[in-house]
Write a protein that holds these residues in place. Structure first.
Motif, short mmCIF file in Angstrom:
data_model
loop_
_atom_site.label_atom_id
_atom_site.label_comp_id
_atom_site.label_asym_id
_atom_site.label_seq_id
_atom_site.Cartn_x
_atom_site.Cartn_y
_atom_site.Cartn_z
N THR A 52 16.35 13.32 -54.45
CA THR A 52 15.46 12.56 -55.31
C THR A 52 14.61 11.62 -54.47
O THR A 52 14.92 11.34 -53.31
N ALA A 53 13.55 11.11 -55.07
CA ALA A 53 12.68 10.17 -54.36
C ALA A 53 13.43 8.92 -53.89
O ALA A 53 13.24 8.49 -52.75
N PRO A 54 14.31 8.31 -54.72
CA PRO A 54 15.05 7.14 -54.23
C PRO A 54 15.97 7.47 -53.05
O PRO A 54 16.09 6.66 -52.12
N VAL A 55 16.62 8.63 -53.09
CA VAL A 55 17.49 9.02 -51.98
C VAL A 55 16.67 9.23 -50.71
O VAL A 55 17.06 8.79 -49.62
N LEU A 56 15.51 9.87 -50.83
CA LEU A 56 14.66 10.08 -49.66
C LEU A 56 14.23 8.74 -49.07
O LEU A 56 14.21 8.57 -47.84
N ALA A 57 13.91 7.78 -49.91
CA ALA A 57 13.51 6.46 -49.43
C ALA A 57 14.64 5.80 -48.64
O ALA A 57 14.40 5.17 -47.61
N GLU A 58 15.89 5.97 -49.10
CA GLU A 58 17.03 5.40 -48.40
C GLU A 58 17.22 6.07 -47.04
O GLU A 58 17.54 5.40 -46.04
N ILE A 59 17.03 7.39 -46.99
CA ILE A 59 17.18 8.11 -45.72
C ILE A 59 16.10 7.69 -44.74
O ILE A 59 16.36 7.43 -43.56
N LEU A 60 14.86 7.59 -45.23
CA LEU A 60 13.75 7.23 -44.35
C LEU A 60 13.89 5.81 -43.81
O LEU A 60 13.42 5.50 -42.72
N ALA A 61 14.55 4.94 -44.56
CA ALA A 61 14.72 3.56 -44.14
C ALA A 61 15.56 3.44 -42.88
O ALA A 61 15.45 2.46 -42.14
N ARG A 62 16.41 4.44 -42.60
CA ARG A 62 17.25 4.41 -41.40
C ARG A 62 16.79 5.41 -40.34
O ARG A 62 17.44 5.54 -39.30
N ALA A 63 15.71 6.12 -40.61
CA ALA A 63 15.16 7.08 -39.63
C ALA A 63 14.23 6.35 -38.65
O ALA A 63 13.89 5.19 -38.85
N ASN A 64 13.83 7.07 -37.60
CA ASN A 64 12.87 6.55 -36.62
C ASN A 64 13.29 5.17 -36.10
O ASN A 64 12.56 4.19 -36.19
N GLN A 65 14.48 5.12 -35.51
CA GLN A 65 15.04 3.86 -35.07
C GLN A 65 14.32 3.27 -33.86
O GLN A 65 14.60 2.13 -33.47
N ASP A 66 13.38 4.00 -33.29
CA ASP A 66 12.57 3.40 -32.24
C ASP A 66 11.72 2.27 -32.79
O ASP A 66 11.20 1.45 -32.04
N GLY A 67 11.56 2.22 -34.13
CA GLY A 67 10.79 1.15 -34.74
C GLY A 67 11.63 -0.01 -35.25
O GLY A 67 11.09 -1.01 -35.72
N ALA A 68 12.96 0.10 -35.15
CA ALA A 68 13.83 -0.98 -35.61
C ALA A 68 13.64 -2.21 -34.73
O ALA A 68 13.52 -2.11 -33.51
N GLU A 69 13.63 -3.39 -35.35
CA GLU A 69 13.35 -4.62 -34.60
C GLU A 69 14.58 -5.49 -34.38
O GLU A 69 14.56 -6.36 -33.51
N THR A 70 15.63 -5.28 -35.15
CA THR A 70 16.83 -6.13 -35.01
C THR A 70 18.06 -5.26 -34.83
O THR A 70 18.09 -4.09 -35.24
N LEU A 71 19.09 -5.85 -34.26
CA LEU A 71 20.35 -5.13 -34.08
C LEU A 71 20.97 -4.78 -35.43
O LEU A 71 21.64 -3.75 -35.56
N GLN A 72 20.73 -5.58 -36.43
CA GLN A 72 21.27 -5.32 -37.76
C GLN A 72 20.72 -4.03 -38.34
O GLN A 72 21.38 -3.36 -39.15
N GLN A 73 19.51 -3.65 -37.94
CA GLN A 73 18.89 -2.42 -38.45
C GLN A 73 19.39 -1.17 -37.74
O GLN A 73 19.14 -0.06 -38.20
N ARG A 74 20.09 -1.34 -36.64
CA ARG A 74 20.52 -0.19 -35.84
C ARG A 74 21.71 0.49 -36.50
O ARG A 74 22.60 -0.16 -37.03
N THR A 75 21.74 1.83 -36.42
CA THR A 75 22.82 2.59 -37.05
C THR A 75 23.62 3.41 -36.07
O THR A 75 24.57 4.09 -36.46
N GLY A 76 23.25 3.40 -34.77
CA GLY A 76 23.90 4.31 -33.83
C GLY A 76 23.23 5.66 -33.90
O GLY A 76 22.09 5.80 -33.50
N ASP A 77 23.90 6.67 -34.43
CA ASP A 77 23.26 7.96 -34.63
C ASP A 77 22.16 7.82 -35.69
O ASP A 77 22.30 7.07 -36.65
#
Length: 235
Positions: A155-180
């Motif tokens: 669904t669109a909401p699920v895709l939004a949640e997945i995209l929020a953790r993708a492309n971690q080269d753009g993450a700015e804080t350690l809190q945003q990091r997920t590892g894999d």
């Protein structure tokens, strides 16, 4: 995140695995990741009072090579690589960073599976595409592992949640990091209620680590292997 508060202030921690460049400061301590494939030099200066400064400098691909080292590398290639490994398997119009390459591979997967968006796990990738001819040897350092394509509907909401953790080269804080994590190229998505996604079989099998959830129902996609799909795109 859990270990840092347990360590003495002024500790230098060098991490890895994800091939990202990042520095995190907590008190006088520094936590750093240093990229991949010697694309960056990272220098840590530790002062007498324990303060740590980290400088990360990209290695330019346009630099003139050291003649002696270049000759040694060429001799090693001639001795250890086959003609097939040294032969060109495709062309890249421009040099790409690791992240740009990840998004290129993800977009290629989406086109190949006729999906709305593709996702490729970061562990599949080693380094970025060079400009010009790409040899089989170089390609195997870029798309390191082969795999099957797997598709699912979300669904669109699920895709939004997945995209929020993708492309971690753009993450700015350690809190945003997920590892894999996953690379994705989400531009140009038309708004709708459900989307078809495609990924490699490793990421689908380990969806908790990569997608951050365990409720995605993946089924086999087109019968083409990942490496063959990307090589076709380079041609």
């Amino acid at each position: 995140r859990a270990i840092l508060p347990l360590l003495p202030d002024g500790t230098l921690i060098v991490g890895g695995h994800d091939h990202l460049l990042l520095t995190h400061q907590e008190g006088r301590s520094r936590y750093v990741h240093t990229g991949s494939w010697s694309n960056v030099y990272s220098v840590a200066d530790i002062a007498a009072d324990g303060a740590i400064t980290v400088t990360q400098t990209p290695v330019s691909a346009d630099m003139a090579p050291d003649a002696e080292l270049a000759a040694l590398i060429e001799a090693m290639f001639a001795e250890h690589l086959t003609a097939k490994e040294r032969a060109a398997i495709g062309q890249s119009a421009s040099a790409m960073s690791l992240a740009e390459t990840g998004r290129f591979v993800a977009a290629t997967m989406a086109a190949g599976a006729k999906a709305d968006i593709g996702f490729i796990g970061h562990t599949t990738l080693g380094t970025g595409l060079p400009q010009g001819e790409v040899s089989q040897y170089a390609f195997n350092a870029i798309v390191r592992f082969d795999g099957k394509l797997m598709v699912a509907e979300v669904t669109a909401p699920v895709l939004a949640e997945i995209l929020a953790r993708a492309n971690q080269d753009g993450a700015e804080t350690l809190q945003q990091r997920t590892g894999d994590f996953l690379y994705a190229a989400p531009t140009g998505l038309a708004p709708k209620e459900r989307y078809t996604i495609v990924t490699n079989d490793w990421s689908a099998t380990n969806q908790k680590s990569y997608f951050g959830r365990e409720d995605l129902v993946f089924t086999p996609g087109p019968e083409v292997m990942l490496k063959a799909l990307v090589i076709d795109a380079l041609n």
